[in-house]
Design a protein around this motif. Structure first.
Motif, PDB file in Angstrom:
ATOM      1  N   LYS A 113       0.820  -1.218   0.000  1.00 40.81           N
ATOM      2  CA  LYS A 113       0.000   0.000   0.000  1.00 40.81           C
ATOM      3  C   LYS A 113       0.853   1.267   0.000  1.00 40.81           C
ATOM      4  N   ASP A 114       1.956   1.257   0.753  1.00 46.42           N
ATOM      5  CA  ASP A 114       2.809   2.448   0.824  1.00 46.42           C
ATOM      6  C   ASP A 114       3.599   2.656  -0.460  1.00 46.42           C
ATOM      7  N   GLU A 115       3.806   1.589  -1.218  1.00 48.65           N
ATOM      8  CA  GLU A 115       4.594   1.671  -2.436  1.00 48.65           C
ATOM      9  C   GLU A 115       3.730   1.753  -3.692  1.00 48.65           C
ATOM     10  N   MET A 116       2.432   1.931  -3.527  1.00 47.90           N
ATOM     11  CA  MET A 116       1.531   2.009  -4.676  1.00 47.90           C
ATOM     12  C   MET A 116       1.897   3.195  -5.562  1.00 47.90           C
ATOM     13  N   MET A 117       1.870   2.953  -6.876  1.00 44.37           N
ATOM     14  CA  MET A 117       2.178   4.001  -7.838  1.00 44.37           C
ATOM     15  C   MET A 117       1.046   4.061  -8.853  1.00 44.37           C
ATOM     16  N   VAL A 118       0.666   5.263  -9.234  1.00 45.88           N
ATOM     17  CA  VAL A 118      -0.361   5.456 -10.256  1.00 45.88           C
ATOM     18  C   VAL A 118       0.338   5.724 -11.572  1.00 45.88           C
ATOM     19  N   SER A 119       0.024   4.915 -12.573  1.00 46.40           N
ATOM     20  CA  SER A 119       0.600   5.084 -13.901  1.00 46.40           C
ATOM     21  C   SER A 119      -0.437   5.761 -14.784  1.00 46.40           C
ATOM     22  N   LEU A 120      -0.088   6.921 -15.295  1.00 44.73           N
ATOM     23  CA  LEU A 120      -0.989   7.650 -16.187  1.00 44.73           C
ATOM     24  C   LEU A 120      -0.592   7.369 -17.628  1.00 44.73           C
ATOM     25  N   LYS A 121      -1.506   6.761 -18.364  1.00 46.21           N
ATOM     26  CA  LYS A 121      -1.284   6.499 -19.784  1.00 46.21           C
ATOM     27  C   LYS A 121      -2.133   7.505 -20.550  1.00 46.21           C
ATOM     28  N   VAL A 122      -1.499   8.616 -20.908  1.00 51.46           N
ATOM     29  CA  VAL A 122      -2.197   9.749 -21.500  1.00 51.46           C
ATOM     30  C   VAL A 122      -1.885   9.794 -22.993  1.00 51.46           C
ATOM     31  N   ASP A 123      -2.919   9.914 -23.808  1.00 54.63           N
ATOM     32  CA  ASP A 123      -2.747  10.044 -25.250  1.00 54.63           C
ATOM     33  C   ASP A 123      -1.942  11.307 -25.536  1.00 54.63           C
ATOM     34  N   GLN A 124      -1.034  11.221 -26.496  1.00 55.16           N
ATOM     35  CA  GLN A 124      -0.160  12.367 -26.759  1.00 55.16           C
ATOM     36  C   GLN A 124      -0.903  13.569 -27.318  1.00 55.16           C
TER      37      GLN A 124
END
Length: 161
Positions: A113-124
């Protein structure tokens, strides 16, 4: 007298099925090894930008992915042509980002839980406004570790002529 006698009541021998379980288990094992489980079914156009300093994330189980982009042609009637947010397998409003991230965090092991990372895959080709709104929602959800997903390549190719 003829050399070979014909059998008048010759029956077809039964099919030997002794090796059938071996074949079935071999096929089952092959498909278990060769099958790739997909994470999410994209409902948006997601052409990732290029970058020249790309690092692969270490553990995928600690990553929560959020997609941002325009709906794909199959979903434009339903969602329009402006940028939308896809959480998991469905397109969701901005207000669902906090709930989604907290649900994913609660499903993780206590150590992760402390190491959770959110990866944003955003269209260019997406606008910055929706990205800023998503980042604000992530701040409110105390998801402060964010990574931007890109593909390896020449970043100068991202610029429009």
């Amino acid at each position: 007298m003829s050399k070979f006698n014909k059998k008048k009541n010759a029956e077809v021998p039964a099919v030997n099925t002794a090796s059938l379980p071996d074949i079935v288990f071999m096929l089952l094992f092959f498909f278990m090894v060769a099958t790739v489980m997909r994470d999410d079914e994209l409902q948006i156009e997601n052409q990732l930008p290029k970058a020249n300093q790309v690092e692969k994330l270490a553990e995928k189980k600690k990553v929560v992915t959020i997609y941002i982009g325009k709906p794909s042609p199959n979903f434009t009637k339903q969602y329009g042509v402006t940028e939308v947010i896809q959480l998991g397998d469905k397109i969701s409003p901005l207000s669902d980002v906090q709930t989604y991230v907290n649900t994913k965090r609660n499903a993780m092991d206590e150590d992760d839980k402390d190491e959770m990372m959110v990866s944003l895959k955003v269209d260019q080709n997406s606008q910055v406004g929706i990205l800023t709104d998503v980042k604000q929602e992530l701040r409110d959800a105390l998801a402060l570790k964010i990574s931007y997903t890109s593909i390896e390549g020449d970043p100068l190719r991202n610029l429009k002529n």
